[in-house]
Design an enzyme around this catalytic site. Sequence first.
Site, PDB file in Angstrom:
ATOM      1  N   SER A  63       0.827  -1.231   0.039  1.00 54.94           N
ATOM      2  CA  SER A  63       0.055  -0.018   0.097  1.00 54.94           C
ATOM      3  C   SER A  63       0.987   1.342  -0.055  1.00 54.94           C
ATOM      4  O   SER A  63       1.870   1.280   0.398  1.00 54.94           O
ATOM      5  CB  SER A  63      -0.853   0.093   1.298  1.00 54.94           C
ATOM      6  OG  SER A  63      -1.643  -1.132   1.143  1.00 54.94           O
TER       7      SER A  63
HETATM    8  N1  SAM Z   1      -0.729  -4.517   4.062  1.00 54.40           N
HETATM    9  C1  SAM Z   1      -0.021  -4.886   2.926  1.00 54.40           C
HETATM   10  C2  SAM Z   1       1.077  -4.482   2.845  1.00 54.40           C
HETATM   11  O1  SAM Z   1       1.695  -3.778   3.765  1.00 54.40           O
HETATM   12  O2  SAM Z   1       1.947  -4.834   1.926  1.00 54.40           O
HETATM   13  C3  SAM Z   1      -0.957  -4.791   1.715  1.00 54.40           C
HETATM   14  C4  SAM Z   1      -1.209  -5.678   0.814  1.00 54.40           C
HETATM   15  S1  SAM Z   1      -2.456  -5.499  -0.578  1.00 54.40           S
HETATM   16  C5  SAM Z   1      -2.942  -3.761  -0.708  1.00 54.40           C
HETATM   17  C6  SAM Z   1      -3.607  -6.271   0.120  1.00 54.40           C
HETATM   18  C7  SAM Z   1      -3.520  -7.757   0.373  1.00 54.40           C
HETATM   19  O3  SAM Z   1      -4.782  -8.368   0.753  1.00 54.40           O
HETATM   20  C8  SAM Z   1      -3.057  -8.537  -0.745  1.00 54.40           C
HETATM   21  O4  SAM Z   1      -1.894  -9.101  -0.621  1.00 54.40           O
HETATM   22  C9  SAM Z   1      -4.197  -9.559  -0.891  1.00 54.40           C
HETATM   23  O5  SAM Z   1      -3.686 -10.943  -1.479  1.00 54.40           O
HETATM   24  C10 SAM Z   1      -4.889  -9.695   0.404  1.00 54.40           C
HETATM   25  N2  SAM Z   1      -6.215 -10.291   0.424  1.00 54.40           N
HETATM   26  C11 SAM Z   1      -7.286 -10.023  -0.496  1.00 54.40           C
HETATM   27  N3  SAM Z   1      -8.312 -10.540   0.078  1.00 54.40           N
HETATM   28  C12 SAM Z   1      -7.893 -11.575   1.250  1.00 54.40           C
HETATM   29  C13 SAM Z   1      -8.461 -12.323   2.125  1.00 54.40           C
HETATM   30  N4  SAM Z   1      -9.777 -12.589   2.016  1.00 54.40           N
HETATM   31  N5  SAM Z   1      -7.813 -12.569   3.122  1.00 54.40           N
HETATM   32  C14 SAM Z   1      -6.354 -12.643   3.282  1.00 54.40           C
HETATM   33  N6  SAM Z   1      -5.942 -11.566   2.396  1.00 54.40           N
HETATM   34  C15 SAM Z   1      -6.382 -11.228   1.394  1.00 54.40           C
END
Ligand code: SAM
Length: 213
Positions: A63
Amino acid sequence: MIKSKYQKQRNALADLLADKGIRDDRVISAIRDIPRHTFVDSALWTRAYEDIALPIGLDQTISQPYTVARQTELLELQPGAKILEIGTGSGYQCAVLCEMGAKVYSIERHKALHERSREQLRDMGYRPMLKCDDGTLGWGAYAPYDGIVVTAGAPVVPSDLVAQLAVGGKLVIPVGDSTSQKMHVITRVTEDNFDEKVYEGFKFVPLIGEKGW
Ligand code: SAM
């Protein structure tokens, strides 16, 4: 915690976030300390201290630093707070939460990202609890949580996450359609009473799962 290069760029990023309105000094200090470049591919290191999201593979992103800072600030976490993060991704926000003294539980649905972030966080000396699963169902075994932060955009607020909040706890979650989401902060005021505030707009990758898209 491992100190590394780019300290000047990190300081500039931390100052920029303070200028953009981040008021929690503990968040600013964590951003100043944590080497964000080590959470992305080395080809992107020179861009790691711009206030932008960057690709981490599998169509996912680390993010934007402002988003990480804003979500973390909205949690209003106390040292030792038990925090559940949905969407470990690169592990960067998890590191910010650990650095601020939280006991962190984090769930990622992609196995490759889960494994990479686990190694990265371990190498940096952080000790969060991590699992690869559908985070829309929360992590009932360790509930309740003082804070839950969802780092992907949800169509609605997943009921399991609300149910896993401690009294006084906050759920910070972007809710909207696939093009933009508003940041919702739901506070469990008593066992049966909740307060909900809605903040500015963001654009996240989708929250995919049983109680997501
Ligand atoms: N907090 C992360 C970082 O600092 O890099 C942000 C990562 S990205 C914006 C959002 C993440 O949410 C992705 O890696 C995606 O695969 C994950 N995601 C989406 N749906 C999800 C779910 N139901 N359970 C767990 N992870 C999920």
